[in-house]
Design a protein around this motif. Structure first.
Motif, short mmCIF file in Angstrom:
data_model
loop_
_atom_site.label_atom_id
_atom_site.label_comp_id
_atom_site.label_asym_id
_atom_site.label_seq_id
_atom_site.Cartn_x
_atom_site.Cartn_y
_atom_site.Cartn_z
N MET A 146 64.48 49.00 66.72
CA MET A 146 63.87 49.16 65.39
C MET A 146 64.92 49.60 64.37
SD MET A 146 60.07 50.81 66.04
CE MET A 146 59.33 50.15 64.53
N LEU A 147 65.79 50.52 64.77
CA LEU A 147 66.84 50.97 63.87
C LEU A 147 67.80 49.84 63.52
CD1 LEU A 147 67.55 54.45 65.50
CD2 LEU A 147 66.48 54.05 63.28
N GLU A 148 68.18 49.06 64.54
CA GLU A 148 69.09 47.93 64.30
C GLU A 148 68.48 46.91 63.34
OE1 GLU A 148 69.71 46.54 68.23
OE2 GLU A 148 71.12 48.14 68.77
N GLU A 149 67.16 46.80 63.34
CA GLU A 149 66.48 45.87 62.46
C GLU A 149 66.11 46.49 61.11
OE1 GLU A 149 63.33 43.73 64.42
OE2 GLU A 149 64.59 43.22 66.14
N GLY A 150 66.73 47.65 60.81
CA GLY A 150 66.62 48.22 59.47
C GLY A 150 65.40 49.07 59.23
#
Length: 389
Positions: A146-150
């Motif tokens: 989720m973090l990698e996808e902003g």
């Protein structure tokens, strides 16, 4: 105990939602049915925006308070189940073979839904709330994806809160460990490449089983002889694999396991010692040893100020005597830690009735926790985003 009255009014519906989720458990990144249920409920209850497909099956709902404000609080719950065959005989037991909500994530999702419904109805806050329903907490990296996808680029938060059910705590007790609260975790795989032979002629081999079993014992010296005595550290070898016949010394053997720690410095020391031990065994036994050390969870760090604010919100629900600051570390891990590395916040544990531990096929969760957890989440929003007159 003072559950918010409106939440108590729909407590039976929360139980029905949890039973539905419990009966249809889904593993990490497969939570399509659960995500669809969450999406439908958020839309039906008037949540302003509902965003899907974040980190695979993740959902984020956006709620605006009755007054504008420049601050936002995040609330997070996880949705995935475990690959465990349920053995409870509950009327709502898992219908999915080999899958079970044995950790209580069905309750986390339901409690956040309960808070969402209440907050959507009352709007008694200033600013925004981001309702984060996360996939794949059980070691698959759902938070990181989720973090990698902003996640926080699209849905920025000033602070964020999560919670976990706890059958090991008294019913209705809410606890927070300030600072390092839950362990970071490394998973490791070590492969010994030796030389196989006929079992009747072991002198022709370089027996990887001898090396692997000796290495298992020596790995424990990291805990007993390299760890500072006052610092918690767990190193567990959980797998050993070698051979396929009674009369063959195999060419390879492998071991695997996990390390749990509460400081990055101790993690780095442990990694270094494992590498050193393997290098020494290579030279001593004339074999080749490959080492794969993978960080799976960070140490979960509760912000001191926000952790205590969380307890104040909990005290409004369970009473000051049941909202406690604990000094007990939890050697289990939680990938909410990844979110807390980006946004300050806190994670609490909520006690409930029952004696069977988490991750057990006989685990049963007490539905009485649902309105408590939903109320605590709602109150932390109202306290942290107060409406000024």
């Amino acid at each position: 105990m003072s559950v918010l009255p409106r939440i108590q009014e729909f407590a039976e519906e929360l139980s029905a939602i949890r039973h539905d989720i419990h009966a249809h458990p889904e593993l990490g990144f497969e939570e399509s049915r659960t995500a669809s249920l969450v999406e439908d409920k958020l839309k039906a209850w008037g949540v302003d925006e509902v965003h899907t497909g974040i980190g695979g099956t993740g959902i984020v709902g956006v709620l605006h308070g009755k007054m504008q404000g420049n601050r936002c609080v995040g609330l997070r719950a996880d949705m995935d189940a475990l690959p465990i065959q349920e053995a409870t005989d509950l009327p709502y037991a898992s219908k999915n073979q080999g899958k079970m909500h044995a950790c209580g994530h069905d309750s986390h999702t339901t409690m956040l839904l309960g808070a969402a419904r209440y907050l959507a109805e009352t709007r008694d806050f200033a600013g925004k709330v981001h309702l984060i329903f996360q996939p794949a907490e059980e070691g698959l990296g759902g938070a990181r994806r989720m973090l990698e996808e902003g996640l926080f680029d699209r849905f920025p938060c000033d602070e964020i809160y999560g919670m976990h059910n706890d059958p090991n705590s008294p019913e209705g007790r809410v606890s927070v460990k300030i600072g390092p609260a839950m362990s970071g975790a490394t998973f490791f795989d070590i492969t010994v490449e030796g030389v196989g032979s006929h079992a009747a002629m072991p002198h022709q081999s370089r027996d990887p089983i001898i090396v692997a079993t000796a290495l298992v014992q020596q790995l424990q010296s990291v805990v007993s002889r390299n760890r500072p005595p006052a610092e918690p550290l767990v190193l567990s070898v959980t797998q050993i694999h070698a051979g396929s016949a009674y009369n063959v010394v195999p060419g390879t053997a492998s071991i695997a396991g996990t390390i749990r720690y509460f400081s990055d410095e101790l993690r780095d020391l442990t990694h270094e010692r494992i590498q050193d031990l393997c290098a020494g065994f290579e030279k001593a036994y004339g074999v080749t040893i490959s080492v794969d050390l993978r960080n799976i969870f960070h140490v979960l760090m509760n912000d001191p100020d926000l952790g205590r604010e969380y307890l104040k919100a909990a005290a409004d629900v369970v009473g000051e005597e049941n909202a406690v600051e604990t000094d007990q570390y939890a050697t289990g891990s939680e990938d909410f830690a990844d979110m807390l590395k980006v946004v300050p916040g806190a994670y609490c544990r909520v006690g409930h009735a029952g004696s069977v531990p988490l991750h057990n096929p006989g685990f049963v969760l007490d539905d009485g926790i649902l309105p408590i957890g939903a109320s605590v989440m709602a109150r932390v929003v109202e306290r942290r985003l107060p409406v000024t007159q």
